[in-house]
Design a protein around this motif. Structure first.
Motif, PDB file in Angstrom:
ATOM      1  N   ASN A   1       0.805  -1.219   0.000  1.00 44.96           N
ATOM      2  CA  ASN A   1       0.000   0.000   0.000  1.00 44.96           C
ATOM      3  C   ASN A   1       0.842   1.274   0.000  1.00 44.96           C
ATOM      4  O   ASN A   1       0.285   2.380   0.053  1.00 44.96           O
ATOM      5  CB  ASN A   1      -0.928   0.023   1.226  1.00 44.96           C
ATOM      6  N   LEU A   2       2.156   1.137  -0.070  1.00 46.17           N
ATOM      7  CA  LEU A   2       3.041   2.298  -0.009  1.00 46.17           C
ATOM      8  C   LEU A   2       3.500   2.705  -1.411  1.00 46.17           C
ATOM      9  O   LEU A   2       3.508   1.896  -2.332  1.00 46.17           O
ATOM     10  CB  LEU A   2       4.260   1.984   0.860  1.00 46.17           C
ATOM     11  N   ASP A   3       3.898   3.977  -1.555  1.00 44.21           N
ATOM     12  CA  ASP A   3       4.423   4.423  -2.843  1.00 44.21           C
ATOM     13  C   ASP A   3       5.841   3.882  -3.030  1.00 44.21           C
ATOM     14  O   ASP A   3       6.459   3.359  -2.097  1.00 44.21           O
ATOM     15  CB  ASP A   3       4.414   5.952  -2.952  1.00 44.21           C
ATOM     16  N   ALA A   4       6.361   4.014  -4.262  1.00 47.99           N
ATOM     17  CA  ALA A   4       7.631   3.363  -4.614  1.00 47.99           C
ATOM     18  C   ALA A   4       8.787   3.816  -3.732  1.00 47.99           C
ATOM     19  O   ALA A   4       9.592   2.993  -3.280  1.00 47.99           O
ATOM     20  CB  ALA A   4       7.945   3.639  -6.083  1.00 47.99           C
ATOM     21  N   LYS A   5       8.895   5.110  -3.461  1.00 48.22           N
ATOM     22  CA  LYS A   5      10.003   5.621  -2.660  1.00 48.22           C
ATOM     23  C   LYS A   5       9.931   5.105  -1.233  1.00 48.22           C
ATOM     24  O   LYS A   5      10.941   4.691  -0.643  1.00 48.22           O
ATOM     25  CB  LYS A   5       9.990   7.154  -2.672  1.00 48.22           C
ATOM     26  N   LEU A   6       8.717   5.096  -0.672  1.00 48.46           N
ATOM     27  CA  LEU A   6       8.554   4.638   0.703  1.00 48.46           C
ATOM     28  C   LEU A   6       8.757   3.131   0.801  1.00 48.46           C
ATOM     29  O   LEU A   6       9.287   2.624   1.794  1.00 48.46           O
ATOM     30  CB  LEU A   6       7.167   5.023   1.215  1.00 48.46           C
ATOM     31  N   ARG A   7       8.357   2.386  -0.239  1.00 45.34           N
ATOM     32  CA  ARG A   7       8.594   0.939  -0.243  1.00 45.34           C
ATOM     33  C   ARG A   7      10.079   0.641  -0.161  1.00 45.34           C
ATOM     34  O   ARG A   7      10.510  -0.262   0.543  1.00 45.34           O
ATOM     35  CB  ARG A   7       8.013   0.298  -1.514  1.00 45.34           C
ATOM     36  N   SER A   8      10.868   1.413  -0.912  1.00 48.94           N
ATOM     37  CA  SER A   8      12.312   1.211  -0.891  1.00 48.94           C
ATOM     38  C   SER A   8      12.879   1.457   0.500  1.00 48.94           C
ATOM     39  O   SER A   8      13.715   0.689   0.994  1.00 48.94           O
ATOM     40  CB  SER A   8      12.983   2.140  -1.913  1.00 48.94           C
ATOM     41  N   ALA A   9      12.420   2.519   1.157  1.00 51.44           N
ATOM     42  CA  ALA A   9      12.905   2.833   2.501  1.00 51.44           C
ATOM     43  C   ALA A   9      12.478   1.758   3.500  1.00 51.44           C
ATOM     44  O   ALA A   9      13.261   1.353   4.369  1.00 51.44           O
ATOM     45  CB  ALA A   9      12.387   4.201   2.936  1.00 51.44           C
ATOM     46  N   MET A  10      11.242   1.269   3.369  1.00 51.18           N
ATOM     47  CA  MET A  10      10.746   0.263   4.305  1.00 51.18           C
ATOM     48  C   MET A  10      11.392  -1.102   4.064  1.00 51.18           C
ATOM     49  O   MET A  10      11.551  -1.882   5.007  1.00 51.18           O
ATOM     50  CB  MET A  10       9.228   0.161   4.209  1.00 51.18           C
ATOM     51  N   ARG A  11      11.775  -1.400   2.821  1.00 50.25           N
ATOM     52  CA  ARG A  11      12.524  -2.646   2.572  1.00 50.25           C
ATOM     53  C   ARG A  11      13.803  -2.646   3.386  1.00 50.25           C
ATOM     54  O   ARG A  11      14.145  -3.639   4.036  1.00 50.25           O
ATOM     55  CB  ARG A  11      12.871  -2.774   1.082  1.00 50.25           C
ATOM     56  N   ALA A  12      14.504  -1.529   3.344  1.00 50.29           N
ATOM     57  CA  ALA A  12      15.750  -1.425   4.107  1.00 50.29           C
ATOM     58  C   ALA A  12      15.479  -1.495   5.605  1.00 50.29           C
ATOM     59  O   ALA A  12      16.244  -2.114   6.358  1.00 50.29           O
ATOM     60  CB  ALA A  12      16.467  -0.121   3.758  1.00 50.29           C
TER      61      ALA A  12
ATOM     62  N   ASP B   1       6.274  -8.975  -5.429  1.00 53.93           N
ATOM     63  CA  ASP B   1       7.287  -8.067  -5.979  1.00 53.93           C
ATOM     64  C   ASP B   1       8.654  -8.745  -5.929  1.00 53.93           C
ATOM     65  O   ASP B   1       9.219  -8.968  -4.855  1.00 53.93           O
ATOM     66  CB  ASP B   1       7.301  -6.778  -5.143  1.00 53.93           C
ATOM     67  N   GLN B   2       9.208  -9.031  -7.096  1.00 55.65           N
ATOM     68  CA  GLN B   2      10.497  -9.720  -7.140  1.00 55.65           C
ATOM     69  C   GLN B   2      11.624  -8.869  -6.585  1.00 55.65           C
ATOM     70  O   GLN B   2      12.602  -9.401  -6.060  1.00 55.65           O
ATOM     71  CB  GLN B   2      10.818 -10.115  -8.579  1.00 55.65           C
ATOM     72  N   VAL B   3      11.516  -7.538  -6.648  1.00 60.08           N
ATOM     73  CA  VAL B   3      12.561  -6.674  -6.093  1.00 60.08           C
ATOM     74  C   VAL B   3      12.627  -6.852  -4.586  1.00 60.08           C
ATOM     75  O   VAL B   3      13.712  -6.956  -3.997  1.00 60.08           O
ATOM     76  CB  VAL B   3      12.314  -5.200  -6.472  1.00 60.08           C
ATOM     77  N   GLU B   4      11.470  -6.885  -3.930  1.00 63.43           N
ATOM     78  CA  GLU B   4      11.440  -7.138  -2.488  1.00 63.43           C
ATOM     79  C   GLU B   4      12.065  -8.491  -2.170  1.00 63.43           C
ATOM     80  O   GLU B   4      12.860  -8.621  -1.237  1.00 63.43           O
ATOM     81  CB  GLU B   4      10.000  -7.096  -1.975  1.00 63.43           C
ATOM     82  N   ALA B   5      11.712  -9.498  -2.956  1.00 60.96           N
ATOM     83  CA  ALA B   5      12.230 -10.842  -2.705  1.00 60.96           C
ATOM     84  C   ALA B   5      13.740 -10.897  -2.858  1.00 60.96           C
ATOM     85  O   ALA B   5      14.449 -11.468  -2.015  1.00 60.96           O
ATOM     86  CB  ALA B   5      11.566 -11.846  -3.655  1.00 60.96           C
ATOM     87  N   MET B   6      14.261 -10.299  -3.927  1.00 61.72           N
ATOM     88  CA  MET B   6      15.683 -10.385  -4.216  1.00 61.72           C
ATOM     89  C   MET B   6      16.531  -9.572  -3.240  1.00 61.72           C
ATOM     90  O   MET B   6      17.662  -9.933  -2.936  1.00 61.72           O
ATOM     91  CB  MET B   6      15.952  -9.919  -5.653  1.00 61.72           C
ATOM     92  N   THR B   7      15.993  -8.473  -2.750  1.00 61.14           N
ATOM     93  CA  THR B   7      16.782  -7.599  -1.879  1.00 61.14           C
ATOM     94  C   THR B   7      16.664  -7.951  -0.400  1.00 61.14           C
ATOM     95  O   THR B   7      17.541  -7.613   0.385  1.00 61.14           O
ATOM     96  CB  THR B   7      16.369  -6.128  -2.064  1.00 61.14           C
ATOM     97  N   MET B   8      15.579  -8.637  -0.001  1.00 59.36           N
ATOM     98  CA  MET B   8      15.344  -8.869   1.417  1.00 59.36           C
ATOM     99  C   MET B   8      15.588 -10.309   1.849  1.00 59.36           C
ATOM    100  O   MET B   8      16.037 -10.554   2.965  1.00 59.36           O
ATOM    101  CB  MET B   8      13.896  -8.472   1.769  1.00 59.36           C
TER     102      MET B   8
END
Length: 395
Positions: free
Chosen positions: A181-192, A211-218
């Motif tokens: 439910n978050l925008d792209a910039k906030l998703r990136s910050a919350m992944r970290a 989201d494969q980006v979330e999977a690959m980075t986390m």
């Protein structure tokens, strides 16, 4: 914290098979990501872990203890929902403290005046207030403790939901697409933020996402699902460089892996009219193919726009160019070769190339494509399964 073991776990909704006979072992302290498209069964699997869905067959063990027959409250797991599920009438402080208050629940908590006083007494007790303050500091929520959820941003609400899970100190953290439910910039910050939280807490995390980006980075490991079946289970590097089948190859990567129809001829591979020597690493897989038709899987970064005089190049016409900052994505329609893609939005015979910088190519331009086969993978043209050989190196 504890490991998680799934033994032949299945879930049926009537005649529909949502999860089909899954065996899975998650080590203590791992960050497992359940990845897949909508409807693949990943959220159902998470809900079975939490006890929100019953198991049709099989067993679930956590830390060596069977839990699939226990109620959710007895499983010692914390669940972070996609919708945050915060109590709107409670402050951030009370939302975070609520699981600790409920641990000391007594029947008189239901009595309006007495119950309210009893809950405040638990909330203000030294052990509870100290834990809430420490958790709030970890998640940068200290200044928000006396505010209500309606006054918070999406990212702040998500951190409150994480804090409510953290104070319980559970054996397992379960997260169902918490960033969708978050925008792209906030998703990136919350992944970290979640990745750092995993490092600090050291717990076992099971995280659902499409989201494969979330999977690959986390994730430390990824289970990629399709129609209730695990297609591949491994580290992000393993899944990216050595996909188990063409579905995994096309699901992981942006742009996804190109699949080019080819034929093995001895120690070379023929693509259209081009005959390219195979690297030693791919020879075992080529021998498995027995000189037949294969699909050559190659990442866009292993293709390049080459000189027209290059002997081992493939010729084609540029279809379109996308400029994405540090690189350009170039789509090229091959002149005498075909591709095999399941997606309806990709043209047959078209490959994607990532080129550094700003490409000056225009649609319709004739180009020659060079291939770096050192990073390629061979798949069976019939089954789509990867042919045996050494794993590829990451691009």
């Amino acid at each position: 914290m504890a490991s998680i073991t799934l033994n032949h776990v299945a879930k049926h909704f009537g005649s529909k098979v949502a999860i089909a006979d899954i065996d899975l072992k998650v080590e203590d302290g791992e960050f497992l990501v359940l990845l897949g498209p909508s409807g693949c069964g990943k959220s159902t699997l998470l809900r079975m872990l939490a006890g929100l869905e019953t198991v049709t067959s099989g067993e679930i063990d956590v830390g060596g203890r069977r839990v699939d027959q226990l109620p959710p409250s007895a499983r010692d797991m914390a669940f972070v929902f996609q919708s945050y599920a915060l109590y709107p009438h409670m402050t951030v402080r009370r939302n975070i403290a609520f699981p600790l208050i409920m641990r000391q629940f007594k029947w008189w908590f239901h009595i309006p005046l007495i119950g309210g006083l009893a809950k405040r007494r638990v909330e203000r007790s030294p052990e509870v207030s100290e834990l809430v303050e420490r958790t709030a500091k970890t998640l940068s929520l200290t200044e928000l403790l006396d505010r209500y959820p309606r006054t918070l941003s999406g990212g702040q609400r998500q951190r409150v939901a994480l804090g409510r899970a953290m104070v319980r100190k559970p054996e397992v953290f379960l997260m169902d697409e918490p960033l969708s439910n978050l925008d792209a910039k906030l998703r990136s910050a919350m992944r970290a933020e979640i990745t750092r939280l995993h490092g600090r807490v050291g717990g076992t995390f099971v995280y659902v996402t499409h989201d494969q980006v979330e999977a690959m980075t986390m994730g430390t490991r990824i289970a990629l699902l399709r129609d209730g079946v695990i297609q591949q289970f491994g580290t992000p590097r393993e899944i990216y460089t050595s996909p188990a089948n063409t579905y995994v190859a096309r699901f992981i990567g942006t742009p996804p892996m190109n699949l080019i129809e080819a034929r093995v001829e001895g120690e070379a591979i023929r693509i259209g009219e081009a005959l390219l020597p195979l690297p030693v690493r791919l020879l075992p897989a080529a021998r498995t193919a027995g000189g037949g038709a294969v699909l050559l899987g190659i990442r866009p970064g292993a293709l390049r726009i080459a000189s027209p005089s290059e002997a081992d190049g493939l010729s084609g016409l540029v279809s379109f160019v996308e400029h994405v900052g540090a690189e350009s994505v170039v789509a090229v329609g091959l002149a005498r070769a075909r591709t095999a893609h399941e997606e309806e939005d990709q043209v047959a015979g078209e490959v994607m190339i990532t080129a550094p910088g700003y490409s000056e190519l225009a649609p319709g331009a004739a180009v020659t494509i060079g291939l770096d086969l050192s990073e390629a993978v061979l798949f069976s043209a019939e089954t789509g399964q990867r042919l045996s050989g050494e794993p590829a190196t990451a691009n």
